[in-house]
Scaffold this active site. Structure first.
Site, PDB file in Angstrom:
ATOM      1  N   ASN A 174     -24.476   0.317  -0.420  1.00 25.63           N
ATOM      2  CA  ASN A 174     -23.121   0.673   0.321  1.00 25.63           C
ATOM      3  C   ASN A 174     -22.600   1.589  -1.020  1.00 25.63           C
ATOM      4  O   ASN A 174     -22.773   1.251  -2.178  1.00 25.63           O
ATOM      5  CB  ASN A 174     -22.394  -0.524   0.016  1.00 25.63           C
ATOM      6  CG  ASN A 174     -20.953  -0.542   0.163  1.00 25.63           C
ATOM      7  OD1 ASN A 174     -20.238  -1.361  -0.606  1.00 25.63           O
ATOM      8  ND2 ASN A 174     -20.400   0.641   0.644  1.00 25.63           N
ATOM      9  N   GLY A 175     -22.031   2.692  -0.558  1.00 22.83           N
ATOM     10  CA  GLY A 175     -21.508   3.628  -1.633  1.00 22.83           C
ATOM     11  C   GLY A 175     -21.860   5.220  -1.418  1.00 22.83           C
ATOM     12  O   GLY A 175     -22.516   5.450  -0.234  1.00 22.83           O
ATOM     13  N   GLU A 203       3.600   5.536  10.868  1.00 23.97           N
ATOM     14  CA  GLU A 203       2.716   4.565  11.086  1.00 23.97           C
ATOM     15  C   GLU A 203       2.658   4.159  12.555  1.00 23.97           C
ATOM     16  O   GLU A 203       1.576   3.991  13.194  1.00 23.97           O
ATOM     17  CB  GLU A 203       3.371   3.230  10.385  1.00 23.97           C
ATOM     18  CG  GLU A 203       3.023   1.773  10.772  1.00 23.97           C
ATOM     19  CD  GLU A 203       1.764   1.742  10.189  1.00 23.97           C
ATOM     20  OE1 GLU A 203       0.882   2.620   9.595  1.00 23.97           O
ATOM     21  OE2 GLU A 203       0.983   0.571  10.424  1.00 23.97           O
ATOM     22  N   HIS A 208      12.668  22.127  14.960  1.00 21.52           N
ATOM     23  CA  HIS A 208      11.751  23.350  14.403  1.00 21.52           C
ATOM     24  C   HIS A 208      10.149  23.683  14.493  1.00 21.52           C
ATOM     25  O   HIS A 208       9.547  24.042  13.848  1.00 21.52           O
ATOM     26  CB  HIS A 208      11.821  22.935  12.885  1.00 21.52           C
ATOM     27  CG  HIS A 208      13.168  22.858  12.007  1.00 21.52           C
ATOM     28  ND1 HIS A 208      13.869  24.036  12.173  1.00 21.52           N
ATOM     29  CD2 HIS A 208      13.876  21.816  11.789  1.00 21.52           C
ATOM     30  CE1 HIS A 208      15.310  23.788  11.534  1.00 21.52           C
ATOM     31  NE2 HIS A 208      15.071  22.243  11.510  1.00 21.52           N
ATOM     32  N   ARG A 254     -16.492  -3.664   7.534  1.00 19.42           N
ATOM     33  CA  ARG A 254     -16.809  -2.576   6.519  1.00 19.42           C
ATOM     34  C   ARG A 254     -17.586  -1.597   7.130  1.00 19.42           C
ATOM     35  O   ARG A 254     -17.924  -0.362   6.677  1.00 19.42           O
ATOM     36  CB  ARG A 254     -17.635  -3.022   5.371  1.00 19.42           C
ATOM     37  CG  ARG A 254     -16.920  -4.183   4.393  1.00 19.42           C
ATOM     38  CD  ARG A 254     -18.016  -4.706   3.620  1.00 19.42           C
ATOM     39  NE  ARG A 254     -18.080  -3.704   2.430  1.00 19.42           N
ATOM     40  CZ  ARG A 254     -17.413  -3.827   1.441  1.00 19.42           C
ATOM     41  NH1 ARG A 254     -16.445  -4.556   1.280  1.00 19.42           N
ATOM     42  NH2 ARG A 254     -17.757  -2.908   0.404  1.00 19.42           N
ATOM     43  N   LYS A 281     -12.432  -1.171   8.325  1.00 19.04           N
ATOM     44  CA  LYS A 281     -11.810  -2.038   7.753  1.00 19.04           C
ATOM     45  C   LYS A 281     -11.528  -1.474   6.159  1.00 19.04           C
ATOM     46  O   LYS A 281     -10.262  -1.550   5.720  1.00 19.04           O
ATOM     47  CB  LYS A 281     -11.908  -3.404   7.861  1.00 19.04           C
ATOM     48  CG  LYS A 281     -10.666  -4.281   7.589  1.00 19.04           C
ATOM     49  CD  LYS A 281      -9.638  -4.061   8.366  1.00 19.04           C
ATOM     50  CE  LYS A 281      -8.173  -4.746   7.987  1.00 19.04           C
ATOM     51  NZ  LYS A 281      -6.939  -4.220   8.505  1.00 19.04           N
ATOM     52  N   CYS A 307     -20.251   0.402   3.802  1.00 18.66           N
ATOM     53  CA  CYS A 307     -21.067  -0.442   4.332  1.00 18.66           C
ATOM     54  C   CYS A 307     -20.974  -1.850   3.960  1.00 18.66           C
ATOM     55  O   CYS A 307     -20.366  -2.126   2.903  1.00 18.66           O
ATOM     56  CB  CYS A 307     -22.497  -0.057   4.230  1.00 18.66           C
ATOM     57  SG  CYS A 307     -22.593   1.882   4.524  1.00 18.66           S
ATOM     58  N   LYS A 341      -0.846   4.089  14.349  1.00 21.63           N
ATOM     59  CA  LYS A 341      -1.379   2.976  15.183  1.00 21.63           C
ATOM     60  C   LYS A 341      -1.867   3.378  16.438  1.00 21.63           C
ATOM     61  O   LYS A 341      -2.977   2.693  16.994  1.00 21.63           O
ATOM     62  CB  LYS A 341      -0.180   1.903  15.065  1.00 21.63           C
ATOM     63  CG  LYS A 341      -0.391   0.490  14.958  1.00 21.63           C
ATOM     64  CD  LYS A 341      -0.662  -0.140  13.686  1.00 21.63           C
ATOM     65  CE  LYS A 341      -1.585   0.460  12.768  1.00 21.63           C
ATOM     66  NZ  LYS A 341      -1.615   0.402  11.545  1.00 21.63           N
ATOM     67  N   GLU A 349      -5.298   5.496  16.430  1.00 24.36           N
ATOM     68  CA  GLU A 349      -6.425   4.957  15.974  1.00 24.36           C
ATOM     69  C   GLU A 349      -7.001   4.032  16.886  1.00 24.36           C
ATOM     70  O   GLU A 349      -8.110   3.742  17.077  1.00 24.36           O
ATOM     71  CB  GLU A 349      -6.486   4.321  14.507  1.00 24.36           C
ATOM     72  CG  GLU A 349      -5.493   3.090  14.349  1.00 24.36           C
ATOM     73  CD  GLU A 349      -5.302   2.533  13.151  1.00 24.36           C
ATOM     74  OE1 GLU A 349      -6.252   2.326  12.302  1.00 24.36           O
ATOM     75  OE2 GLU A 349      -4.404   1.905  12.659  1.00 24.36           O
ATOM     76  N   TRP A 366     -21.332   2.185   8.069  1.00 23.61           N
ATOM     77  CA  TRP A 366     -20.176   3.276   8.336  1.00 23.61           C
ATOM     78  C   TRP A 366     -20.675   4.420   7.757  1.00 23.61           C
ATOM     79  O   TRP A 366     -20.762   4.581   6.556  1.00 23.61           O
ATOM     80  CB  TRP A 366     -19.041   2.788   7.616  1.00 23.61           C
ATOM     81  CG  TRP A 366     -17.896   3.778   8.068  1.00 23.61           C
ATOM     82  CD1 TRP A 366     -17.201   3.671   9.380  1.00 23.61           C
ATOM     83  CD2 TRP A 366     -17.300   4.796   7.460  1.00 23.61           C
ATOM     84  NE1 TRP A 366     -16.047   4.715   9.191  1.00 23.61           N
ATOM     85  CE2 TRP A 366     -16.360   5.186   8.385  1.00 23.61           C
ATOM     86  CE3 TRP A 366     -17.498   5.670   6.162  1.00 23.61           C
ATOM     87  CZ2 TRP A 366     -15.550   6.447   7.730  1.00 23.61           C
ATOM     88  CZ3 TRP A 366     -16.632   6.379   5.678  1.00 23.61           C
ATOM     89  CH2 TRP A 366     -15.689   7.084   6.557  1.00 23.61           C
TER      90      TRP A 366
END
Ligand code: F6R
Length: 605
Positions: A98-99, A478, A501, A27, A600, A2, A482, A485, A74
């Site tokens: 935050n945490g 990647e 397979h 954040r 982020k 956060c 991208k 998300e 978040w």
């Protein structure tokens, strides 16, 4: 994870808190709130959703005062609703955090047994409840705060304000960042320096366990025993004030910045005119290194995957690569000839930081490749290699990925030369590849209109497959990351050879299969895989070497990329994948810069 902010000033701080929170939104943006201590009350406004919701709410229901705290969340513990939004105010105290408080459940159970009622589902509320109890028991704010934090286990940055103390803020940190700035008629506490860089040019970072007390214009720092301590201040860079520069989103602005930032990064590590690598300037002993361990998360991990193949192929150095959240729980076979290398845009990713600390505890030399040089990961490294991408605001990493690759490529060449695994002419040829990267990126960006057409064709798909071989396998992963998300289309990245397979069962005429096939040793094999897709009706999008007859025979859409070097393929070929994800998401109308459920900087494990 956060963003937290605290401001004390000679004026109403409400609007300044909101503006700083906007810069901290990377954040987290599930909910936002602020509280202000005034006239023996604590005023509070909080709301689900982004900081702009809070701003609108405050326009209708303003609160004002000279000292307050704010938060953008978040969600970890408890849904992202208004009740779980911070600050958490319990009669005498209001807290932003935050945490993660790891022992909150045990502490909560004890308090509940003694009759305390909890309002939210958050771990943070335990902090407010504990401080409030201390205050009710007659403790002064600093003592109440200190007694509380000694009971907490986990990682946190906390700032609190107190009813009846209209100018007082107390904060601390353990594992999560917290810093302060003394500006003109103002004191600011924040999770990061950029968010407050409009107010001044230097900040002071708290160390783990430090407690900061600010009252009017006075600031004091204390250690865990409340002894006064000093910490050095640091100059900071101004936040990127260009905003969107006319672009619709930060993501596309950042994609387009790549020729510039790549030039910047490469010119720092390479001497273009002499074809030399500039890493000698670092006083770091690489001579003993015969193995490298790389760890990172998400996109940074895929950069590590590319780097592994480079270190092994070009520098002949064995690399073990692991996702940071797995790293600590595995046997890594550390020894004194191994170098541990961590890659992180934010430099604050909790899993990567934990992996770094684990390596450090095992006496490893630590090299980090970061964008934020003031970050925790940078601070705890023996050698920091900045990637010079500039501030990346879009949640989906784009320019940071290619700049991580450019930086890692420079390190690979440096070690290859040190280990005498490449001779002068090979070195020159590889540097030559790097030198042309910015202009090649510029060329590939010109395909944007073609990519928009492909995006139009596939944006209604519910699923997509990206496949690659060798150097392009990490890019397939990647590219899929991208797309999913930001567009919320389910996407998978696979090794082309693995198609048969299992994943081939998904192929039908609705499924886009994005094949990454440059002009390299795998080209013919990739062609066979494309045929396998074609004969089952799949929609092929070829990014790489496109030949006219294929356009007809396989009815594919192609983006012709003409690079074929070891170092330039992964950098150049990632650009069309970024553009594709962006334009698909745009057509689907998603929140591109702040996609749902993401943030982020991921500062929780
Ligand atoms: C995806 C993305 C994430 C990050 C990951 C690590 O676009 O940005 O997967 O790469 O969360 O973040 P950093 O690099 O800050 O450690």
């Amino acid at each position: 994870m956060c963003g937290i902010i605290g401001i004390s000033a000679k004026k109403n701080v409400s609007n300044d808190i909101v503006q700083c929170l906007k810069h901290l939104s990377y954040r987290g943006y599930d909910s936002a709130g602020l509280s202000i201590a005034k006239d023996n009350e604590i005023l509070e406004r909080k709301i689900q959703g982004k900081v702009t919701n809070l701003e609108n709410f405050l326009n209708n229901y303003p609160i004002s005062g000279n000292c307050g705290i704010g938060h953008t969340r978040w969600a970890t513990h408890g849904e992202p609703n208004t009740i779980n939004a911070h600050p958490h105010t319990i009669s005498n105290v209001s807290v932003v955090h935050n945490g993660i408080i790891e022992n909150y459940h045990d502490l909560k159970t004890i308090l509940e047994k003694s009759g305390v009622n909890f309002i939210s589902d958050t771990d943070t509320e335990i902090i407010s409840q504990l401080i409030n109890i201390e205050l009710i028991n007659g403790k002064k704010p600093l003592e109440a705060f200190k007694n509380t934090i000694t009971k907490l286990k986990g990682a946190y940055a906390i700032v609190a304000i107190f009813r009846g103390y209209d100018d007082l803020m107390i904060g601390t940190k353990l594992g999560s960042p917290l810093l302060y700035m003394k500006a003109k008629n103002m004191i600011l506490l924040s999770s990061d320096a950029y968010s407050i860089s409009d107010y001044g040019s230097s900040v002071t970072y708290l160390e783990d366990g430090d407690i900061i007390v600010t009252e009017k214009s006075k600031i004091s720092l204390h250690d865990h025993s409340l002894k006064t301590i000093q910490r050095p201040s640091k100059k900071i860079k101004k936040r990127d004030k260009d905003g969107l520069n006319g672009y619709d989103h930060f993501m596309i602005k950042e994609i387009k910045e790549q020729p510039d930032v790549l030039s910047h990064a490469l010119s720092y590590y390479l001497n273009f005119s002499k074809y030399k690598i500039n890493l000698e300037k670092y006083n770091f002993d690489f001579t003993k290194i015969n193995r490298i361990i790389i760890s990172a998360c998400g996109t940074a991990y895929f950069a590590g995957m590319v780097a592994k193949s480079w270190f092994e192929d070009i520098a002949n150095i064995k690399v073990d690569l692991d996702i940071a959240s797995e790293f600590r729980y595995k046997k890594m076979f550390f020894d004194n000839k191994t170098l541990s290398l961590f890659i992180s845009q934010s430099g604050e990713t909790a899993d990567t930081l934990a992996a770094l600390r684990h390596a450090k505890e095992n006496d490893q030399k630590i090299v980090s490749v970061v964008n934020t040089v003031e970050s925790s990961i940078a601070k705890e490294s023996d050698l920091v290699l900045p990637i010079f991408a500039g501030q990346e605001i879009g949640v989906a990493s784009t320019k940071a990925f290619t700049c991580q690759l450019a930086t890692l490529a420079s390190l690979v060449l440096f070690l290859a030369k040190k280990k005498r695994h490449i001779n002068a002419s090979q070195e020159k040829a590889l540097i030559e590849e790097l030198v042309h990267i910015p202009s090649q990126v510029l060329d590939v960006l010109k395909y944007e209109n073609d990519i928009k057409k492909i995006a139009k064709d596939i944006h209604k798909s519910s699923s997509a497959i990206f496949m690659g071989r060798g150097a392009t396998l990490p890019l397939a992963l990647e590219g899929a990351l991208k797309l999913k998300e930001i567009s919320y289309i389910h996407a998978e990245g696979i090794a082309s050879g693995e198609l048969k397979h299992g994943a081939i069962a998904l192929v039908d005429k609705k499924l886009p299969v994005i094949v990454l096939a440059p002009d390299d040793i795998f080209y013919v094999k990739n062609l066979s895989n494309m045929n396998e897709v074609y004969s089952r009706g799949g929609k092929i999008i070829l990014v790489g070497k496109v030949q006219n007859d294929q356009l007809k025979d396989l009815k594919l859409t192609g983006i012709n990329i003409e690079v074929n070097g070891k170092l330039n393929i992964p950098i150049i070929m990632s650009i069309p994948l970024q553009l594709l994800a962006y334009h698909v998401a745009k057509l689907r109308g998603t929140d591109i810069d702040q996609p749902r459920n993401l943030a982020k900087a991921v500062t929780v494990e």
